[in-house]
Design a protein around this motif. Structure first.
Motif, mmCIF file in Angstrom:
data_model
loop_
_atom_site.group_PDB
_atom_site.id
_atom_site.type_symbol
_atom_site.label_atom_id
_atom_site.label_comp_id
_atom_site.label_asym_id
_atom_site.label_seq_id
_atom_site.Cartn_x
_atom_site.Cartn_y
_atom_site.Cartn_z
ATOM 1 N N GLU A 91 30.145 114.659 86.718
ATOM 2 C CA GLU A 91 30.189 115.939 86.018
ATOM 3 C C GLU A 91 29.422 116.375 84.667
ATOM 4 O O GLU A 91 28.759 117.321 84.897
ATOM 5 C CB GLU A 91 31.866 116.220 85.569
ATOM 6 N N THR A 92 29.370 115.271 83.874
ATOM 7 C CA THR A 92 28.596 115.378 82.783
ATOM 8 C C THR A 92 27.166 115.300 83.157
ATOM 9 O O THR A 92 26.394 116.242 82.341
ATOM 10 C CB THR A 92 28.984 114.117 81.846
ATOM 11 N N ILE A 93 26.665 114.495 84.044
ATOM 12 C CA ILE A 93 25.136 114.638 84.526
ATOM 13 C C ILE A 93 24.736 116.052 85.061
ATOM 14 O O ILE A 93 23.758 116.314 85.129
ATOM 15 C CB ILE A 93 25.034 113.453 85.547
ATOM 16 N N GLN A 94 25.949 116.410 85.503
ATOM 17 C CA GLN A 94 25.567 117.829 86.220
ATOM 18 C C GLN A 94 25.824 119.001 85.094
ATOM 19 O O GLN A 94 24.670 119.614 85.432
ATOM 20 C CB GLN A 94 26.617 118.254 87.522
ATOM 21 N N SER A 95 26.514 118.833 84.253
ATOM 22 C CA SER A 95 26.574 119.884 83.471
ATOM 23 C C SER A 95 25.279 119.559 82.036
ATOM 24 O O SER A 95 24.773 120.530 81.626
ATOM 25 C CB SER A 95 27.797 119.948 82.596
ATOM 26 N N TYR A 96 25.000 118.291 81.882
ATOM 27 C CA TYR A 96 24.033 118.064 80.968
ATOM 28 C C TYR A 96 22.855 116.946 81.492
ATOM 29 O O TYR A 96 23.015 115.866 81.185
ATOM 30 C CB TYR A 96 24.541 117.392 79.459
ATOM 31 N N PRO A 97 21.918 117.592 82.554
ATOM 32 C CA PRO A 97 21.183 116.634 83.079
ATOM 33 C C PRO A 97 20.521 115.678 82.211
ATOM 34 O O PRO A 97 19.971 114.538 82.730
ATOM 35 C CB PRO A 97 20.350 117.567 83.969
ATOM 36 N N SER A 98 20.348 116.178 80.953
ATOM 37 C CA SER A 98 19.217 115.283 80.233
ATOM 38 C C SER A 98 20.199 114.764 78.945
ATOM 39 O O SER A 98 19.556 114.471 77.613
ATOM 40 C CB SER A 98 17.924 116.067 79.628
ATOM 41 N N ALA A 99 21.424 114.495 79.139
ATOM 42 C CA ALA A 99 22.516 114.189 78.245
ATOM 43 C C ALA A 99 21.989 112.603 77.499
ATOM 44 O O ALA A 99 21.603 111.908 78.361
ATOM 45 C CB ALA A 99 23.747 114.284 78.611
#
Length: 185
Positions: A91-99
């Motif tokens: 979910e994090t990678i989808q919401s913040y791809p360059s996190a």
């Protein structure tokens, strides 16, 4: 771009060391790009095991601060643990791809190392102490040694006094807030 994989500890500081909050904030300024908006804090652990509560306690301290603007995944109210780690990571990678992910977790170590906070470049490997195969997570790993490794790790985590992870998480939370404040000046 993700940080290179590192299996060594870059820095160690005991949470009771004089000036620990300032020293940790300086280390965080060197390792965490507070000037970027896409920083996410993964505070791994569960409130069902006192020794494994370092992450959720730290997450709760960070989310309680109105001055800390970054997303935090994993709190006492909504823990990030073995059963939901992969889903929350996806979910994090989808919401913040360059996190840029800062991963915080408790760990076990040698008796003389209890109370130390370890900061390393690269991901941490949650669940390793108790033999779980979980995804590696983080561009920077922050680990707190809460008890002794080597024998009956589940029982050791369960019997760890809550005071130690609580105090360590307070120091981590204050250090992270100070580092962010210092990054703005």
């Amino acid at each position: 771009m993700r940080a290179a994989l590192s299996t060594t500890c870059d820095f160690r500081i005991h949470y009771k060391e004089v000036g620990a909050v300032w020293k940790l904030s300086s280390l965080f300024l060197e390792h965490i790009p507070f000037h970027e908006e896409n920083i996410v804090f993964f505070c791994i652990g569960t409130d069902r095991s006192t020794g494994d509560a370092l992450g959720p306690l730290t997450g709760s301290f960070l989310t309680e601060s109105p001055l800390f603007p970054f997303p935090v995944v994993g709190t006492l109210e909504d823990p990030l643990h073995a059963l939901n780690l992969q889903q929350r990571l996806d979910e994090t990678i989808q919401s913040y791809p360059s996190a840029f992910i800062v991963a915080i977790d408790a760990c076990l170590g040698k008796g003389g190392s209890i109370g130390q906070l370890l900061i390393q470049s690269g991901p941490l490997h949650p669940g390793k102490a108790v033999g779980k195969e979980l995804p590696s997570v983080g561009d920077v790993a922050i680990k707190g040694i809460v008890n002794i490794a080597g024998f009956m790790e589940h029982a050791v985590l369960q019997s760890t006094r809550l005071l130690l992870p609580y105090e360590m998480s307070r120091i981590l939370g204050r250090s992270m807030q100070l580092a962010y404040g210092r990054s703005k000046s």
